[in-house]
Write an enzyme that holds these catalytic residues in place. Structure first.
Site, short mmCIF file in Angstrom:
data_model
loop_
_atom_site.label_atom_id
_atom_site.label_comp_id
_atom_site.label_asym_id
_atom_site.label_seq_id
_atom_site.Cartn_x
_atom_site.Cartn_y
_atom_site.Cartn_z
NE ARG A 11 -3.72 -0.03 2.40
CZ ARG A 11 -4.89 -0.16 1.79
NH1 ARG A 11 -5.21 -1.32 1.28
NH2 ARG A 11 -5.73 0.84 1.70
CE LYS A 27 -1.06 -6.22 -6.13
NZ LYS A 27 -0.64 -6.04 -7.51
C1 F6R Z 1 0.28 -2.59 -12.91
C2 F6R Z 1 -0.73 -2.49 -11.88
C3 F6R Z 1 -1.61 -1.30 -11.89
C4 F6R Z 1 -3.03 -1.69 -11.43
C5 F6R Z 1 -3.90 -0.44 -11.28
C6 F6R Z 1 -5.33 -0.78 -10.92
O1 F6R Z 1 1.02 -3.76 -12.80
O2 F6R Z 1 -0.82 -3.32 -11.02
O3 F6R Z 1 -1.65 -0.69 -13.12
O4 F6R Z 1 -3.57 -2.56 -12.37
O5 F6R Z 1 -3.36 0.40 -10.30
O6 F6R Z 1 -5.40 -1.48 -9.72
P1 F6R Z 1 -6.67 -2.38 -9.39
O7 F6R Z 1 -6.71 -3.47 -10.37
O8 F6R Z 1 -6.43 -2.86 -7.99
O9 F6R Z 1 -7.85 -1.48 -9.49
#
Ligand code: F6R
Length: 608
Positions: A27, A603
């Site tokens: 996070r 993340k």
């Molecule tokens: C790239 C990555 C980010 C996420 C994006 C959306 O490897 O992980 O581009 O895909 O921040 O995150 P979520 O899917 O959790 O909404």
């Protein structure tokens, strides 16, 4: 977008807090800190960089206390620095950790400065501590002061608070940022993610927006926005998340790449029979509602957006339904015109991404047929706020770069396309092929791991470059985009993807011997066109690395042609993703980057 944890226990909580932070480093990881509410004097430790630095500082100081709060930060207001690290305190009495954004921070700063509070950081979060202190000094107890404070905050927050006058207690508040209360034996917790308290708590209560909590080692009290005590549903901690370890892999990302066969199986398991998708796998009444779908609006960010772009063709072919796809961060600002019978679909690994969540909230006010969420975290806000949902069952994804989340999202999207096509009673043969392909996907993914040896041979040729181009056509352009995103985010090599046909309209100017060009060339209806595009690259001295089928007509040095498994039409995009993940991973390893926690990223992006 930060991680917070608080604990009240019959034992010393320092180690518990640090271990919890370590599990939430996804996070944010630019600074970390904690405060322990020791009997004599509260001890605050803040360090720049990762949680391991905080851990080292703890070893030196060995503080002991039976309650405390801690934080791992991803900077929004104020640069990463020790002064801006949480916890923030007011008058050596109130200390807080905060995840979210306080939008009216300028007004609050002025107001608190006028009251004589010395504001020591550039953060919006510090103001919360002073506000609570100010409200408490008007004769309120800590909980009342916290409740009053939240009425003065605009924005999103999950907050944990300790008061040095209230030993053994942790207070908390939640609004638009995730927060839960964990129940253990002779200890209780607050945390942003169940992962942080896995192995400690047996169950947890998800707080709702406007909720407050007060915990001691033996008691949990939850209050609604009116300050009255409420009951929230108790959820057992998922035993799958009890221990998230690297299992002997060098990085979580590596482990997560190689877990994909099982992850994809779990995404499909129990949702299909021989050649058919089961009814209502998106929730009760979903199949009946999908009968009326005439259009689909997808919103997502980053990798999840690439999943939507890849899947568009499936929806057009299997359900004969036109699709719109928007960056979640842009969607609501274009004042979208919503046509009747449009299904709104959010895709998100975390189910907490602020931009996607904001798009979902906006969509709720519009006349959509309903909202479907495809996500990996069952306890997420998006899952709770949607009419229908499907969980991708990928298991916890810790590496910041999404891998198994993406391929399982593709599997779930194909299931959605099949569910709509089934209820519309169209394209039955194609649907049966799609489902068959889904069942074959795990084995093909496993087979594609065999390419690792060959990929190793090209890694060094890419690792020393500054730029790279990725090419594909049709759905493989979206897969190329995903491959380029993986390379840039973990290796810091600038990588862009183009539909191969676009090359001659500008990007061809970038092609020289220093720019590797990675191309996806499965034997599909566009391969002949792709081959001419690749000739354009070769004739400009570009170095091509091609992933394609054994029968490919492309004339290229064997060392630069990666022979892919023979895939089905619907599972090939999933399988072609794998070597691009491996390539990015190995290049990043060779460059020695911190690839589970790449610079500047986190993340779970819970700020807009
Ligand atoms: C790239 C990555 C980010 C996420 C994006 C959306 O490897 O992980 O581009 O895909 O921040 O995150 P979520 O899917 O959790 O909404």
């Amino acid at each position: 977008m930060c991680g917070i944890i608080g604990a009240a226990s019959s034992r010393s909580v320092g180690k518990i807090l640090v271990n919890g932070l370590k599990k939430m480093e996804y996070r944010g990881y630019d600074s970390a800190g904690l405060i322990l509410n020791q009997e004599e004097k509260a001890v605050q430790i803040r360090t720049l960089g990762k949680v391991s630095n905080l851990e080292e500082a703890m070893v030196q100081e060995k503080p002991k206390a039976d309650s405390g709060i801690a934080h791992t930060r991803w900077a929004t207001h104020g640069a990463p620095s020790e002064a801006n690290a949480h916890p923030h305190g007011s008058c050596d009495n109130i200390y807080i950790v905060h995840n979210g954004i306080i939008e009216n921070h300028n007004d609050l700063r002025e107001q608190l400065t006028n009251k004589g509070y010395a504001i020591k950081s550039e953060t919006d979060s510090e103001l919360i501590a002073h506000l609570i202190h100010s409200n408490k000094s008007k004769g309120k107890n800590t909980l009342e002061a916290l409740i009053k404070t939240t009425k003065e905050l605009d924005g999103a927050y999950s907050i944990a608070v300790i008061d040095t006058d209230e030993k053994g207690k942790v207070f908390a508040a939640k609004q638009k940022s995730p927060l839960l209360v964990g129940k253990g034996i002779e200890e209780n917790f607050v945390a942003s993610d169940p992962l942080a308290i896995a192995g400690l708590a047996e169950s947890f209560y998800l707080l709702e927006d406007g909720d407050f909590a007060e915990i001691t080692k033996t008691d949990i009290r939850i209050f609604g926005s009116d300050g009255n005590e409420v009951n929230r549903e108790e959820t057992p901690i998922d035993t799958n998340i009890q221990e998230v370890t690297k299992d002997g892999y060098k990085h979580f990302m590596e482990k997560e790449i190689y877990e994909q066969p099982e992850a994809i199986s779990r995404a499909v398991e129990g949702r299909t029979t021989e050649g058919e998708v089961l009814d209502n796998i998106f929730g009760l009444g979903s199949s009946e509602a999908f009968k009326n779908v005439k259009r689909i609006q997808f919103v997502a960010c980053g990798t999840s957006l690439h999943a939507a772009k890849t899947a568009r063709k499936w929806f057009e072919e299997l359900c004969e339904t036109p699709c719109y796809i928007d960056f979640a961060s842009e969607y609501r600002y274009r004042n979208p015109l919503v046509e009747d019978h449009t299904l709104f679909v959010c895709i998100s690994q975390s189910g907490e991404t602020a931009d996607t969540m904001a798009a979902l909230n906006y969509a709720k006010e519009k006349k959509y047929l309903g909202i479907v969420t495809i996500c990996n975290v069952p306890t997420s806000t998006m899952a709770r706020e949607s009419d229908w949902k499907i969980f991708t069952n990928a298991g916890p994804e810790i590496g910041v770069a999404s891998t198994k989340a993406f391929t399982t999202q593709l599997a779930a999207l194909l299931l959605l396309a099949c569910a709509i096509s089934k209820i519309k009673k169209i394209n039955n043969d194609k649907r049966a092929n799609a489902i068959d392909d889904l069942h074959q996907a795990p084995d093909l993914v496993k087979e594609s791991f065999g390419l690792k040896k060959h990929i190793d041979e090209i890694v060094e040729k890419i690792a020393d470059k500054k730029n790279a181009l990725y090419l594909g056509r049709g759905v493989y352009f979206s897969i190329a985009q995903e491959g380029a995103l993986k390379l840039k985010e973990i290796s810091y090599i600038h990588a862009e993807a183009y539909p191969a046909g676009e090359l001659k309209h500008g990007p061809l100017a970038l092609v020289d011997e220093m720019t590797p060009v990675v191309a996806l060339a499965p034997e599909d209806e566009l391969v002949e066109k792709l081959l001419s595009n690749l000739e354009e690259v070769k004739s400009r001295g570009g170095t091509l690395y091609v992933f394609g089928n054994s029968g490919s007509k492309i004339k290229i040095d064997k060392g630069k042609f990666m022979n892919m498994p023979e895939c089905g039409y619907y599972n090939a995009p999933i399988v072609y993703t794998i070597p691009l993940q491996i390539l990015a991973y190995e290049v990043a390893c060779s460059r020695g980057t911190d690839l589970d926690q790449p610079r500047n990223l986190a993340k779970s992006v819970t700020v807009e």
